[in-house]
Design an enzyme around this catalytic site. Sequence first.
Site, mmCIF file in Angstrom:
data_model
loop_
_atom_site.group_PDB
_atom_site.id
_atom_site.type_symbol
_atom_site.label_atom_id
_atom_site.label_comp_id
_atom_site.label_asym_id
_atom_site.label_seq_id
_atom_site.Cartn_x
_atom_site.Cartn_y
_atom_site.Cartn_z
ATOM 1 N N SER A 161 0.870 -1.181 0.000
ATOM 2 C CA SER A 161 0.000 0.000 0.000
ATOM 3 C C SER A 161 0.905 1.229 0.000
ATOM 4 O O SER A 161 2.102 1.120 0.317
ATOM 5 C CB SER A 161 -0.840 -0.025 1.286
ATOM 6 N N TYR A 183 -1.545 -1.487 10.507
ATOM 7 C CA TYR A 183 -1.608 -1.547 9.038
ATOM 8 C C TYR A 183 -0.311 -1.005 8.431
ATOM 9 O O TYR A 183 0.297 -1.644 7.564
ATOM 10 C CB TYR A 183 -2.810 -0.720 8.568
#
Length: 260
Positions: free
Chosen positions: A142, A155
Site C-alpha cells: 500500500s 496496518y
Amino acid sequence: MLSGKTAVVTGSTSGIGLGIATSLAEQNCNVVVNGRKQNEKSDEICAILDKLGSGQVLFQAADLSKQDEIEHMMAETKAKIGPVDIVVNNAGMQHVSPIEDFDPVKWNLLLSLNLTAAFHVMRLALPDMKVRNWGRVINVSSVHGQVASINKSAYVASKHGLIGLTKVCALETAETGITANTICPGWVRTPLVEDQIVMRAEKSGRTIEEEARDLLSEKQPSKEFVTPQQLGETAVYLCSDAASQMTGTTLTLDGGWTAQ
Ligand code: NAD
C-alpha cells in the site's frame, strides 16, 4: 500469455484480489481463488472467472491468519492443479485506532493476515518455483508501506514490513528466474475503504459521496480512485517477460499521493 501457469491469489473474492484474479484468468492462467469460506458468492465468482479464459479456476477456503489453513491451501492446490508459478499475497484487513487504545488482539490478527500470511505462502511456493526456475511473487502492500497515517499503526507496520520481506525474497532469488515485487495502491474503492468512508459519514453527518470526495482530496492529488482492473493489469505486467529483470521493487499506483 500465461497459459499453463498457475496463480494463487489470496483474498480474491472481493476488491483488488478479484481484479487481479480476473486479469490473470483473462490471460488463460489457472487461478486459485481464496476467501475464508465457500459460499454462493464464491461459487458465482469462480463461475464468472472460469468463462474468461482457458485456465482452470479452483476455490480454496482458507483463513489466511491461520498457518495450518495456509499450508492446507497450498498442498491442495498442488494436488489438484500442480505446482504454483505465481503467488499474489493480497488478503488484508484494516483496523483504525490510536496506539494507546489499539486492541492487542486486533494487532496480532492484522499482522498475521497482512504480513505473516505472505511469509507462509512464499515459504511454501518458492521450492517449486526454484525447481522450474520461474516464478512471480507479487505482494500487495500500500502507499502505507511507504508513508504513515494516524491511527493505522498495525496496518502501516504490516505494509512497511511486506515491502522489506519482498526485498529479501528478491535478493534470495536474484540468480533464478523468480522475481518478487510489491504493488502499492493508493485509495481503491473496495469494501475495505467503503467501511472507512461510511464511518466518516456517520461521524460527520455528511453524505457518503461527500466523504468519498474528501477522502480523495486529503491524500490523492488525482482525486480519482485507483481501480482493481488497473491493479490486475499491473500484476499481468509483472508476470510478463518485459518485467523479468524487475525484482525487489515497488510499483506505486497512487494518483500522486506519495509524490507530495
Ligand atoms: P477487500 O475488503 O475488498 O478484500 C479483502 C479480501 O481479503 C476479501 O477477499 C476477503 O475475503 C479477504 N480476507 C479478509 N480476511 C481474510 C482472511 N482472514 N483469510 C482469507 N481471506 C481474507 O479489500 P481490498 O481493498 O481489495 O484489499 C486488498 C488488499 O489491498 C489488502 O491487503 C489491502 O491492505 C490492500 N490495499 C487496499 C487499498 C484500498 O484502497 N482498498 C489500498 C492499498 C492497499
